[in-house]
Design an enzyme around this catalytic site. Structure first.
Site, mmCIF file in Angstrom:
data_model
loop_
_atom_site.group_PDB
_atom_site.id
_atom_site.type_symbol
_atom_site.label_atom_id
_atom_site.label_comp_id
_atom_site.label_asym_id
_atom_site.label_seq_id
_atom_site.Cartn_x
_atom_site.Cartn_y
_atom_site.Cartn_z
ATOM 1 N N HIS A 21 0.736 -1.202 -0.097
ATOM 2 C CA HIS A 21 0.011 0.021 0.148
ATOM 3 C C HIS A 21 0.855 1.007 -0.155
ATOM 4 C CE1 HIS A 21 -3.288 -2.645 1.843
ATOM 5 N NE2 HIS A 21 -3.180 -2.973 0.528
ATOM 6 N N CYS A 23 13.988 14.746 -15.138
ATOM 7 C CA CYS A 23 13.136 15.194 -16.184
ATOM 8 C C CYS A 23 12.190 16.292 -16.064
ATOM 9 C CB CYS A 23 12.271 13.909 -16.833
ATOM 10 S SG CYS A 23 10.909 13.221 -15.667
ATOM 11 N N SER A 80 -2.344 -8.447 11.510
ATOM 12 C CA SER A 80 -3.143 -8.060 10.592
ATOM 13 C C SER A 80 -4.631 -8.629 10.605
ATOM 14 C CB SER A 80 -2.654 -8.444 9.043
ATOM 15 O OG SER A 80 -3.445 -8.499 8.150
ATOM 16 N N ASN A 87 -2.699 -12.407 16.342
ATOM 17 C CA ASN A 87 -3.511 -11.193 16.536
ATOM 18 C C ASN A 87 -4.633 -11.414 17.796
ATOM 19 O OD1 ASN A 87 -5.751 -9.456 15.538
ATOM 20 N ND2 ASN A 87 -4.390 -9.258 13.799
#
Length: 362
Positions: free
Chosen positions: A138, A179, A220, A248
């Site tokens: 992410h 650039c 998670s 978790n």
């Protein structure tokens, strides 16, 4: 009346049971100390036996760095969905946690082959984990990219580059020094699809999952990761899929498929795990933080493109602790109150607004 409304009664009973089930899923559960140690011993044996271990990490590994998670009892989304206020923080003082340092140590000793992270806080990079060993699916709050260059050119900064960006608005206001193309952040918001080679590093994430015989999920909820089928080898027969271990405090949608579920804080589990493996967890040393050697300075005139504080060096931290005077806005973690609407700038807290159906224009 009830007997004449059997369908309605069944619907209400189903809704009641569903509400109770959802509440239980949001509760945090802690294993008893002896049970925790027993499970960690089992995890340590699995880690030593694994030929290719991949670690998936979520917001739960960064809570010890004073970065709130999303779906915990006091998580950003949980509070906002309840209509409560929460606080967002300037994360420039956040440091890698014990879990970040432990993962880097496991990789150094070749016990972990790759790390796939949903976090944007950049703490894996700052723990000393090599760029090749991380897939930040992410994005990374410290990295902006020029997509006009081929290959894309990265600029690692000492500050949160997302100050003026948001969903579908990724231009940071700075230019590529090669650039003169517009630079954009690397964040992937909900509803977007990440296509940058780096820092997302999807190729390595998919390759790691394909080779893995063990996946360790740390902190998670897996509610987002479960949607990435390529990370779970769903095209393989069940018997050939990697064994899954989860750390978790709350329920995850992969619990029933796990070889072992440990209900404990990531730092507590990793401290015990490293001890079982006979290793030492190095303390975070700000003077050795890779971000300072990797960072690219701003071009002349770009200083006004940001107002957020940069990550301070060890010397700057020492001066402030020894009586050095900082400007008022540089003292402590900057916080601001927000209500039911997430912050208008930056990556943190994005996606937590309740979904609303747009009215069709006739």
């Amino acid at each position: 009346m009830l007997s004449e409304s059997e369908d309605l009664v069944k619907e209400l009973e189903w809704r009641s049971k569903r509400c109770e089930s959802l509440k239980r899923r949001q509760e945090e559960v802690f294993d008893e100390p002896e049970e925790l140690r027993r499970k960690v011993r089992e995890l340590a044996f699995a880690v030593q036996s694994a030929k290719h271990l991949v670690v998936y990490t979520g917001a739960g590994i960064s809570t010890a760095a004073s970065i709130p998670d999303y779906r915990g009892p006091n998580g950003v989304w949980t509070l906002l969905h309840k209509g409560k206020s929460t606080r967002t923080s300037d994360l420039s003082d956040a440091e890698p946690t014990l879990t970040h340092m432990a993962i880097a140590q496991l990789h150094t000793h070749k016990l972990v082959q790759h790390v796939v992270s949903q976090n944007c806080d950049g703490l894996h990079l700052r723990s000393g984990l090599s760029r090749a060993a991380i897939s930040e699916l992410h994005g990374n709050m410290y990295i902006e990219v020029c997509t006009s260059c081929s290959p894309n050119r990265e600029y690692i900064r000492l500050f949160d580059v997302t100050e003026h960006t948001g969903l579908h608005r990724h231009l940071t206001g700075r230019k590529c020094s090669h650039c003169a193309g517009d630079l954009q952040d690397s964040i992937v918001h909900f509803g977007e699809r990440g296509i940058l080679a780096q820092p997302l590093n999807w190729a390595a994430a998919v390759e790691g999952a394909d080779k893995a015989d063990m996946i360790l999920c740390l902190g998670s909820s897996l509610k987002v990761l479960k949607k990435y089928h390529c990370l779970w080898c769903m095209n393989k027969p069940r018997s050939r899929r990697p064994k899954l271990y989860i750390v978790n405090l709350q329920w995850t949608p992969k619990d029933d498929l796990a070889e072992l579920k440990i209900h404990g804080r990531c730092d507590d589990v990793l401290r015990l795990l490293i001890g079982e493996l006979g290793l030492q967890i190095p303390a975070y040393n700000r003077s050795q933080d890779p971000i300072f050697s990797l960072a690219v300075p701003l071009q002349p005139g770009e200083e006004a493109s940001l107002s957020r504080r940069a990550v301070r060096t060890a010397e700057e931290m020492d001066r402030s602790e020894n009586g050095g005077h900082l400007k008022e806005e540089h003292r402590g973690l900057e916080t601001r109150q927000i209500g039911a609407v997430p912050p208008s700038a930056g990556w943190f807290g994005k996606g937590c607004r309740k979904s609303t159906k747009r009215k069709k224009c006739l």
